[in-house]
Design a protein around this motif. Structure first.
Motif, PDB file in Angstrom:
ATOM      1  N   SER A 125       0.843  -1.197   0.000  1.00  0.00           N
ATOM      2  CA  SER A 125       0.000   0.000   0.000  1.00  0.00           C
ATOM      3  C   SER A 125       0.875   1.244   0.000  1.00  0.00           C
ATOM      4  N   CYS A 126       0.226   2.399  -0.075  1.00  0.00           N
ATOM      5  CA  CYS A 126       0.952   3.661   0.077  1.00  0.00           C
ATOM      6  C   CYS A 126       0.033   4.673   0.754  1.00  0.00           C
ATOM      7  N   ALA A 167      -0.847   8.611   0.452  1.00  0.00           N
ATOM      8  CA  ALA A 167      -0.677   9.708  -0.496  1.00  0.00           C
ATOM      9  C   ALA A 167      -1.080  11.035   0.136  1.00  0.00           C
ATOM     10  N   ILE A 211       5.512   9.638  -3.044  1.00  0.00           N
ATOM     11  CA  ILE A 211       4.575   8.732  -2.374  1.00  0.00           C
ATOM     12  C   ILE A 211       5.256   7.375  -2.218  1.00  0.00           C
ATOM     13  N   ALA A 269       4.476   3.581  -3.715  1.00  0.00           N
ATOM     14  CA  ALA A 269       3.353   3.660  -4.668  1.00  0.00           C
ATOM     15  C   ALA A 269       3.515   2.737  -5.862  1.00  0.00           C
ATOM     16  N   ASP A 270       4.739   2.525  -6.327  1.00  0.00           N
ATOM     17  CA  ASP A 270       4.959   1.667  -7.493  1.00  0.00           C
ATOM     18  C   ASP A 270       4.738   0.212  -7.077  1.00  0.00           C
ATOM     19  N   ALA A 279       1.891  -0.703  -5.429  1.00  0.00           N
ATOM     20  CA  ALA A 279       0.900  -0.733  -4.353  1.00  0.00           C
ATOM     21  C   ALA A 279      -0.475  -1.101  -4.913  1.00  0.00           C
ATOM     22  N   ALA A 304      -4.074   3.046  -2.343  1.00  0.00           N
ATOM     23  CA  ALA A 304      -3.529   4.226  -1.669  1.00  0.00           C
ATOM     24  C   ALA A 304      -4.548   4.751  -0.658  1.00  0.00           C
ATOM     25  N   ALA A 336      -5.579   0.927  -6.853  1.00  0.00           N
ATOM     26  CA  ALA A 336      -4.612   1.440  -7.829  1.00  0.00           C
ATOM     27  C   ALA A 336      -5.135   1.400  -9.257  1.00  0.00           C
ATOM     28  N   LEU A 387       0.096   6.346 -11.970  1.00  0.00           N
ATOM     29  CA  LEU A 387       1.446   6.482 -11.436  1.00  0.00           C
ATOM     30  C   LEU A 387       2.221   7.444 -12.317  1.00  0.00           C
ATOM     31  N   HIS A 395       9.510   6.119  -4.579  1.00  0.00           N
ATOM     32  CA  HIS A 395       8.837   7.346  -4.129  1.00  0.00           C
ATOM     33  C   HIS A 395       8.328   8.146  -5.341  1.00  0.00           C
ATOM     34  N   VAL A 418       2.062  10.498  -8.010  1.00  0.00           N
ATOM     35  CA  VAL A 418       0.784   9.832  -8.254  1.00  0.00           C
ATOM     36  C   VAL A 418      -0.214  10.918  -8.638  1.00  0.00           C
TER      37      VAL A 418
END
Length: 402
Positions: free
Chosen positions: A121-122, A124, A159, A162-163, A165, A168, A191, A198, A213, A216
């Protein structure tokens, strides 16, 4: 978990990290291969050390915040240890918040697979200037009420995770409406939701966080009402639920890495002779070792105090987490820097992992709010507390000079 069980888990984590995780570490500067991570997750589950902070009913070990530090320090002894044990940022912080705030349906959809290590997950929140950064009040991404849900518009940057994930947790500003007071709202966004994409990667000196990082983007991204995490308009309050403990777990994990750096340095000074005596017997080396020991022990103590406060008084604990974050981020950096100094040329080469450790911990003085921002908040709280207490001025208590 009682004290004996906690120590047993700490020792089991130590053995797992040193016997299984460290041999699987990538070369300094390389990222952990996702397939290697998955294999380590399976082995961590079998060893009974997986997700120590997460609920027992979801497959974790159910530690309370004041029990996290001994185990997370052992996990952090390797840069990839937290990923192997599924207690790495940003997932660990997101798990904690979802456990406290999410509905049962949201927990089943997002928390359960996150704890299991099936997804990442992330979180944001950070945005390009002049948007939210160290000052969340700059939040510019918007959440607009639409029929049956919310439309999200805005750009996030840096974020973490994020890549790759699966979802978010998005912080967005909302106007006052029948549905919510003006403020910020947290939304759970898959996502693959149309309108979420992304952006460019941001290449940084650290490598331990899976998913990097990147930017997004949210362009007319519509989510249903049940995507709201908690209550609309209360996002800033919920962020504190996440950020206080998340700052502290960074301290815990990276203190483990500082202990590894100190051990590397101690091994070197014990086996290298200079000017006719072991390096460990030279005063200049002893001073560096002593200062690092002091930094490690004071960091350990402030982490323990902050964790206890987060359990007994979350507001005071959140405030103390700023003190812990500033102290630990700088103390840990000093410990690793001294270890490099004690190991000489090998310390700045890839013959030892110390230079990469320095790259991993240097951003902590920026991540989770810059140290300068935290110092401003610490000073403001100290001044306000003294004013509320109505204590006499210190200079009035001094004897006048004749």
């Amino acid at each position: 978990m009682d004290a004996t069980e906690l120590d047993d888990l700490r020792l089991a984590t130590r053995a797992f990290v040193r016997d299984v995780v460290i041999p699987a570490e990538p070369r300094p500067g390389d990222r952990l291969d996702p397939d290697v991570r998955r294999d380590l997750n399976v082995q961590a589950k079998a060893a009974g050390v997986f997700a120590p902070h997460a609920p027992v009913e979801l497959g974790g070990r159910g530690l309370t915040i004041d029990q996290w530090s001994p185990v997370l320090q052992e996990a952090g002894y390797s840069p990839i240890g937290p990923s192997a044990l599924n207690c790495m940022a940003p997932d660990e912080g997101n798990m904690h918040m979802l456990e406290l705030i999410a509905t049962p349906e949201q927990q089943a959809r997002y928390l359960a697979p996150l704890v299991a290590g099936d997804i990442r997950s992330c979180f944001a929140m950070t945005e390009p200037h002049p948007g939210a950064g160290s000052d969340p009040a700059g939040l510019r991404t918007t959440a607009t009420r639409v029929d049956g849900g919310w439309r999200i518009d805005g750009t996030k940057r840096f974020i973490s995770g994020a890549d790759g994930a699966a979802f978010a947790i998005v912080m967005a500003r909302n106007d006052e409406s029948d549905a919510a007071p003006a403020g910020a709202t947290m939304l759970l966004v898959d996502a693959d939701t149309p309108g979420m994409s992304l952006g460019a990667s941001i290449h940084t000196i650290d490598r331990a966080i899976d998913g990097g990082h990147p930017f997004v983007h949210f362009d007319g991204c519509v989510v249903p009402d049940d995507a709201v995490l908690g209550e609309p308009g209360r996002g800033f309050a919920y962020a504190q639920v996440r950020l206080g403990p998340a700052r502290l777990t960074h301290c815990m994990r990276w203190l483990g890495l500082a202990r590894r750096a100190q051990d590397i340095a101690l091994d070197r000074v014990a086996h290298r002779d200079l000017f006719g005596s072991p390096l460990k017997d030279l005063g200049v080396a002893q001073a560096l070792i002593a200062d690092s020991t002091i930094d490690i022990e004071t960091s350990d103590a402030i982490i323990a105090k902050t964790a206890a406060l987060l359990v007994s008084d979350s507001r005071a604990g959140s405030a103390m987490s700023s003190v812990a974050k500033v102290h630990c981020s700088e103390a840990i950096h000093r410990v690793i820097d001294r270890a490099i100094q004690l190991t000489g040329g090998d310390g700045v080469s890839d013959g030892l992992p110390l230079a990469q450790y320095l790259n991993e911990v240097r951003p902590f003085r920026i991540y989770d709010g810059s140290n300068e921002t935290h110092r401003w908040a610490i000073a403001r709280r100290a001044s306000s507390a003294r004013a509320r207490a109505g204590e006499p001025r210190a200079d009035v208590l001094l004897e006048p000079v004749e």
